[in-house]
Design an enzyme around this catalytic site. Structure first.
Site, mmCIF file in Angstrom:
data_model
loop_
_atom_site.group_PDB
_atom_site.id
_atom_site.type_symbol
_atom_site.label_atom_id
_atom_site.label_comp_id
_atom_site.label_asym_id
_atom_site.label_seq_id
_atom_site.Cartn_x
_atom_site.Cartn_y
_atom_site.Cartn_z
ATOM 1 N N SER A 154 0.826 -1.199 0.000
ATOM 2 C CA SER A 154 0.000 0.000 0.000
ATOM 3 C C SER A 154 0.874 1.269 0.000
ATOM 4 C CB SER A 154 -0.959 -0.036 1.192
ATOM 5 O OG SER A 154 -2.032 0.860 1.006
ATOM 6 N N ASP A 189 -7.999 -5.765 -6.241
ATOM 7 C CA ASP A 189 -7.861 -4.520 -5.489
ATOM 8 C C ASP A 189 -8.145 -3.342 -6.413
ATOM 9 O OD1 ASP A 189 -7.128 -2.553 -3.614
ATOM 10 O OD2 ASP A 189 -5.032 -2.638 -4.223
ATOM 11 N N HIS A 204 -6.261 -6.375 -2.021
ATOM 12 C CA HIS A 204 -5.190 -5.475 -1.610
ATOM 13 C C HIS A 204 -4.141 -6.169 -0.753
ATOM 14 C CE1 HIS A 204 -3.625 -1.435 -0.888
ATOM 15 N NE2 HIS A 204 -3.576 -1.669 0.406
#
Length: 497
Positions: free
Chosen positions: A216, A404, A461
């Site tokens: 991320s 994601d 994700h």
């Protein structure tokens, strides 16, 4: 009506735009709510007296560490704390007024000669304990708050470090608000000083290969930290860190390219209609221009870029409703997309805090203060530091779960292909090959020289949470230099205590 809503969002021409601003749809409160994380405090800024009342280090060595064993760990073998090889500690940050960084260190279940791997969770401002307990750590948390061994923990093949950073995140703290970081220079210097102190404490690991990993917003942290380690190596700093590579999972690295990919990904995955796509796509050129103005060291221009570019994401989120933007196969239940609340319950226990030596410090899952402090850093391009690392044969792995939205595989694919380095043409021309685990295709791999890209199937994700076995296989083969080989990790042979 749909077109009107999107136009209002773009140009802020009606009251609806205020409700749809990025701070509501993409900001820290929304992020924290979507993860079901509600810390008692927004950041760990404490007074000195409070720290002295606990067992927190206030003087002495810069790095204070002890071995521990988590209460509630199901361990039928009765292994000792010494043999377990689990450590927790604080590092007193040198370039600070009074900041201390908390970390975990788990020795490899296989061999101390395995590489040292550090994991950085994004946010910005989210604790790495999220990964420790829900992705790739040695254990996971059961509903009764006991711990069970994770047979796909990355400590199966590495000596694994998790760091609570930037300061104010997790159990890391300071007594001075000036220690809150605002950019990658501050973040990377803190991490570099920490890893130098870590290897001073553990000289037996200095000669091991060293890898940086995370996901991320760590798409910013990781290249900056890798570049800092690389500079230290060239400057012949006191401790030579044997950096071999870094891996970014579903990261935000090159905002101009990745934000432009939002409408394309959303259309391709059936999240929006073509008419909506055409409207949303009108903001992309303005976003790209604003990111260029931000550059690598802008301030106000970077905040402006953040606000402008995030109208793209906000528009898509408006149209997708309760779809989980970390995994579009799933729905958010109300405002909560995942339930990680057991982590906070577990870490808030007095017995756990005592075992870790953190005194009365509150655990801050995701810090709103840290998030807000890093807003000027958000739109800066970190891809620019990677080519020099590739030129010196530092391995780079970019991987992304295919479902994601927020840091989608398409945006990551595009910036990796657009990156200018000596092997760019050969990488672009390289074939896509199946990434197989136990004979089944777990993803699509493209690789040339030190650069690899992996699109992971059936994952969102958080790839190690959704596909733990494939993620462990990916790490193992990557650090061994055999990413393209169809090997596997049979479940029955996974080490455990």
């Amino acid at each position: 009506m749909e077109k009107l809503m999107i136009l209002c969002l773009f140009f802020f021409l009606c009251p609806l735009s205020a409700k749809l601003s990025p701070f509501n749809n993409f900001g820290p409160e929304n992020l924290i709510a979507s993860l079901n994380l509600f810390p008692k405090k927004s950041v760990n800024i404490i007074d000195t007296d409070a720290a002295n009342n606990g067992s927190l280090p206030q003087s002495g060595p810069r790095l204070v560490e002890s071995k521990f064993k988590f209460p509630g760990l199901y361990d039928p073998s009765g292994i000792s704390v010494e043999d377990l090889g689990h450590h927790a500690g604080y590092f007193q940050i040198q370039r600070s007024h009074n900041a201390r960084m908390f970390y975990f260190f788990f020795e490899s279940r296989r061999s101390k000669k395995d590489p040292v791997v550090i994991w950085l969770t994004g946010g910005p401002g989210c604790s790495s304990e999220l990964a420790l307990f829900y992705e790739n750590g040695p254990f996971s948390i059961a509903n009764n708050l006991s711990l069970v061994w994770n047979k796909y923990g990355w400590d199966q093949v590495s000596n694994l470090i998790y760091v609570d950073q930037p300061i104010g995140t997790g159990f890391s703290y300071s007594s001075d608000r000036r220690d809150i970081r605002h950019d990658e220079e501050g973040v990377s210097n803190d991490l570099y000083d920490f890893i130098q102190a870590f290897f001073s404490k553990h000289p037996e690991f200095v000669s091991n290969d060293f890898y940086i990993t995370g996901e991320s917003y760590a798409g910013h942290y990781i290249p900056a930290f890798a570049a800092r380690v690389h500079r230290g190596k060239k400057a012949n700093d006191e401790i030579h860190i044997n950096l071999k590579g870094f891996a970014i999972g579903n990261g935000l690295t090159d905002p101009a390219v990745q934000y432009a990919a939002y409408p394309d990904y959303a259309l391709e995955m059936g999240l929006i209609k073509k008419s909506s796509y055409n409207l949303i796509n009108k903001i992309v050129p303005l976003c790209e221009t604003s990111v260029k103005l931000c550059g690598t060291d802008g301030t106000i221009s970077c905040t402006t870029s953040y606000l402008l570019c995030n109208t793209i994401f906000a528009a898509i989120k408006l149209l997708t409703g309760d779809t989980n933007y970390y995994d579009i196969r799933k729905k958010c239940e109300g405002r909560l997309c995942y339930d990680f609340s057991n982590m906070e319950k577990f870490l808030d226990q007095t017995s756990v805090k005592t075992a870790l030596g953190v005194g009365d410090i509150d655990f801050v899952s995701c810090s709103r203060t840290v998030y807000s402090a890093m807003l000027t850093d958000w739109m800066r391009n970190l891809e620019v530091v990677i080519p020099d690392l590739l030129q010196d044969d530092v391995k780079v792995l970019v991987y992304a779960g295919e479902y994601d939205l927020i840091c989608n595989w398409l945006g990551n694919w595009r910036w990796v292909h657009a990156m200018e380095w000596s092997g760019q043409k050969d990488f672009v021309a390289a074939p896509e090959i199946p990434f197989k685990v136990d004979g089944s295709q777990a993803g699509i791999l493209k690789t040339h020289g030190p650069l690899s890209f992996l699109k992971v199937h059936d994952a969102g994700h958080m790839v190690p949470m959704d596909q733990p076995k494939a993620a462990l296989e990916m790490l193992k083969r990557w650090i061994e230099g055999s990413l393209t080989k169809a090997t596997s990790i049979p479940g029955e042979s996974v080490a455990s205590y």
